[in-house]
Write a protein that holds these residues in place. Structure first.
Motif, PDB file in Angstrom:
ATOM      1  N   GLU A   1      -3.805   0.814  -0.489  1.00  0.00           N
ATOM      2  CA  GLU A   1      -3.286   0.151   0.705  1.00  0.00           C
ATOM      3  C   GLU A   1      -2.951  -1.287   0.367  1.00  0.00           C
ATOM      4  OE1 GLU A   1      -4.990  -1.252   4.988  1.00  0.00           O
ATOM      5  OE2 GLU A   1      -5.201   0.876   4.514  1.00  0.00           O
ATOM      6  N   ALA A   2      -1.784  -1.752   0.775  1.00  0.00           N
ATOM      7  CA  ALA A   2      -1.366  -3.139   0.592  1.00  0.00           C
ATOM      8  C   ALA A   2      -0.520  -3.544   1.792  1.00  0.00           C
ATOM      9  CB  ALA A   2      -0.572  -3.306  -0.700  1.00  0.00           C
ATOM     10  N   CYS A   3      -0.655  -4.781   2.222  1.00  0.00           N
ATOM     11  CA  CYS A   3       0.089  -5.294   3.384  1.00  0.00           C
ATOM     12  C   CYS A   3      -0.145  -4.440   4.624  1.00  0.00           C
ATOM     13  CB  CYS A   3       1.587  -5.378   3.071  1.00  0.00           C
ATOM     14  SG  CYS A   3       1.996  -6.357   1.618  1.00  0.00           S
ATOM     15  N   GLY A   4      -1.308  -3.812   4.700  1.00  0.00           N
ATOM     16  CA  GLY A   4      -1.621  -2.967   5.838  1.00  0.00           C
ATOM     17  C   GLY A   4      -0.949  -1.612   5.822  1.00  0.00           C
TER      18      GLY A   4
ATOM     19  N   THR B   1      11.753  -2.757   5.305  1.00  0.00           N
ATOM     20  CA  THR B   1      11.162  -4.013   4.840  1.00  0.00           C
ATOM     21  C   THR B   1       9.655  -3.884   4.678  1.00  0.00           C
ATOM     22  OG1 THR B   1      12.897  -5.302   5.935  1.00  0.00           O
ATOM     23  CG2 THR B   1      10.874  -6.467   5.364  1.00  0.00           C
ATOM     24  N   ASP B   2       8.988  -3.247   5.643  1.00  0.00           N
ATOM     25  CA  ASP B   2       7.540  -3.027   5.551  1.00  0.00           C
ATOM     26  C   ASP B   2       7.188  -2.263   4.280  1.00  0.00           C
ATOM     27  OD1 ASP B   2       7.164  -4.225   8.031  1.00  0.00           O
ATOM     28  OD2 ASP B   2       7.197  -2.324   9.120  1.00  0.00           O
ATOM     29  N   TRP B   3       7.921  -1.191   4.042  1.00  0.00           N
ATOM     30  CA  TRP B   3       7.615  -0.339   2.886  1.00  0.00           C
ATOM     31  C   TRP B   3       7.947  -1.054   1.575  1.00  0.00           C
ATOM     32  CZ3 TRP B   3       4.652   2.699   0.670  1.00  0.00           C
ATOM     33  CH2 TRP B   3       5.012   3.526  -0.399  1.00  0.00           C
TER      34      TRP B   3
ATOM     35  N   ASN C   1       7.819  -4.272   0.965  1.00  0.00           N
ATOM     36  CA  ASN C   1       6.755  -5.251   0.728  1.00  0.00           C
ATOM     37  C   ASN C   1       5.478  -4.575   0.245  1.00  0.00           C
ATOM     38  OD1 ASN C   1       8.368  -7.396   1.553  1.00  0.00           O
ATOM     39  ND2 ASN C   1       7.639  -7.346   3.659  1.00  0.00           N
ATOM     40  N   ALA C   2       5.094  -3.481   0.911  1.00  0.00           N
ATOM     41  CA  ALA C   2       3.849  -2.800   0.565  1.00  0.00           C
ATOM     42  C   ALA C   2       3.934  -2.136  -0.810  1.00  0.00           C
ATOM     43  CB  ALA C   2       3.520  -1.759   1.632  1.00  0.00           C
TER      44      ALA C   2
ATOM     45  N   ALA D   1       3.722  -4.802  -3.528  1.00  0.00           N
ATOM     46  CA  ALA D   1       2.365  -5.340  -3.631  1.00  0.00           C
ATOM     47  C   ALA D   1       1.424  -4.336  -4.277  1.00  0.00           C
ATOM     48  CB  ALA D   1       1.853  -5.735  -2.246  1.00  0.00           C
ATOM     49  N   THR D   2       1.607  -3.061  -3.964  1.00  0.00           N
ATOM     50  CA  THR D   2       0.801  -2.015  -4.585  1.00  0.00           C
ATOM     51  C   THR D   2       1.036  -1.968  -6.092  1.00  0.00           C
ATOM     52  OG1 THR D   2       0.806  -0.675  -2.570  1.00  0.00           O
ATOM     53  CG2 THR D   2       0.364   0.465  -4.630  1.00  0.00           C
TER      54      THR D   2
ATOM     55  N   ALA E   1      10.711  -8.261  -2.702  1.00  0.00           N
ATOM     56  CA  ALA E   1       9.251  -8.358  -2.711  1.00  0.00           C
ATOM     57  C   ALA E   1       8.703  -8.415  -4.132  1.00  0.00           C
ATOM     58  CB  ALA E   1       8.653  -7.177  -1.955  1.00  0.00           C
TER      59      ALA E   1
END
Length: 386
Positions: free
Chosen positions: A47-50, A125-127, A129-130, A133-134, A166
């Motif tokens: 899990e990253a960025c929620g 965008t959410d995906w 970023n996550a 980060a992952t 990202a």
């Protein structure tokens, strides 16, 4: 901060797989997707960025590119590495390993039984970023070195810009993106259904199994996988191990909900960053040849070639004036050659990269395009420097 969880698979998975080979038990297999033991032994939850994800990791040779496998709509990233009982040689992972390339494959959050939280409104965008980060955390915790090259299949082409932004923000070395029968972040390229898309009660885009077993769409996909005459993934295993329902906004198309809140074209363009050409990565293309995937077969080279040309112009516009003799002519020649220079074809349809021959050819093209993208970065830097 990346969170990692372990889920121990039950011993009944093998028995379920054996039973799944009987077509009349497809629905029984599909219903097991609501059990808590969802992961294969090679997978782990992150899990990253929620945003959670199912991850798979295999190291490559030190310093070699690390491939990031991003799956398309309705599918887990197992399309890159297979399921229990499948032949490893039918999937990209085995052949990428032969080229010394590592693989991190990420499955976006869906209604798959591994995910405790549901995120049906997840955006591109959410995906992006996550996922970046992952990847950054996996690389850090495992002490990996080398560039990362995202390989996006189908719908995952929509995510190339978001992931690129990202990843660079996190300091990852990313020479480019590789589109495998993939749609770029240009909305309205996919024909909209007048009646709108179907949704699950949880609000996911209904890309998985319907109430009668495999949907018509997935049956056609299954035919595309097995078109060479050898059954690579049988129908029940496909239903049990690969298919999920998808957050609709990851598709990158507007106005797909009927009777529910709709995402507008403006919202979609903003999420995709459609016209922010400077933020796109340079993209290598691997396209199919069959009429069953006619849009990608006929347009991928030109469509991604257009975006590469726009990216090149943006790099030129942002650079200092060129002073090297002949640099302008070299840059013009490069612009003309880019669409073909970064494009490869593999015989097959939308799943041309599954099956021994297609997987081997695709892995070879990926290795070649990784080198081409790295060389392109060096060439552009040389041409555009003072």
């Amino acid at each position: 901060m990346l969170k990692t969880f372990s889920v121990e698979p039950r011993t009944g998975v093998r028995r379920a797989l054996h039973a799944a080979k009987k077509r009349n038990e497809i629905m029984n297999t599909s219903s097991k997707q609501h059990e808590p033991d969802a992961l294969l032994p090679s997978e782990f939850l992150t899990e990253a960025c929620g945003v959670p994800a199912i991850a798979y990791f295999r190291a490559g040779l030190p310093g070699s590119p690390i491939i990031v496998g991003l799956p398309g709509g309705g599918h887990l990233a197992r399309v890159f590495y297979g399921h229990p009982g499948s032949s490893a040689e039918d999937f990209l992972d085995r052949w990428l390993e032969g080229h010394g390339l590592g693989l991190i494959a990420l499955s976006y959050p869906s209604d798959h039984r591994a995910f405790r939280r549901r995120l049906p409104n997840l955006t591109v965008t959410d995906w992006g970023n996550a996922a970046a980060a992952t990847i950054a955390e996996i690389i850090r915790t495992r002490g990996l070195h080398g560039p990362i090259v995202p390989v996006g299949w189908s719908m995952a082409g929509r995510h190339c810009r978001a992931f690129n932004i990202a990843a660079r923000r996190l300091g990852l070395e990313i020479p480019g993106f590789i589109a495998v029968s993939a749609t770029p972040p240009l909305p309205c390229m996919v024909r909209a259904k007048p009646e709108g898309e179907r949704f699950t009660p949880e609000g996911f885009w209904k890309t998985g199994n319907d109430d009668a077993g495999l949907s018509v769409r997935n049956k056609s996909f299954l035919y595309d996988i097995n078109w060479r005459g050898t059954e690579i993934i049988d129908a029940a295993s496909y239903a049990a191990y690969y298919i999920v329902n998808t957050p609709i906004r990851l598709r990158g198309e507007p106005n797909q909900r009927r009777g529910l809140e709709r995402n507008s074209l403006v919202d979609t363009i903003s999420d995709l960053g459609t016209f922010s050409y400077i933020e796109y990565p340079f993209t290598g293309v691997i396209a199919p040849t069959r009429t069953s995937d006619a849009r990608h077969a006929l347009t991928d080279q030109a469509t991604w070639g257009f975006l590469n040309s726009q990216k090149l112009f943006c790099e030129y516009s942002a650079a200092n004036p060129m002073s090297a003799p002949g640099a302008w002519d070299q840059l013009r020649n490069l612009a003309v050659q880019l669409p073909s220079h970064l494009c490869r074809y593999v015989e097959g349809g939308h799943f041309f990269f599954i099956g021994r021959e297609g997987a081997a050819q695709t892995a070879s093209h990926i290795a070649d395009l990784c080198k081409k993208l790295e060389d392109l970065q060096v060439t552009i830097a040389q041409l555009l420097r003072q």
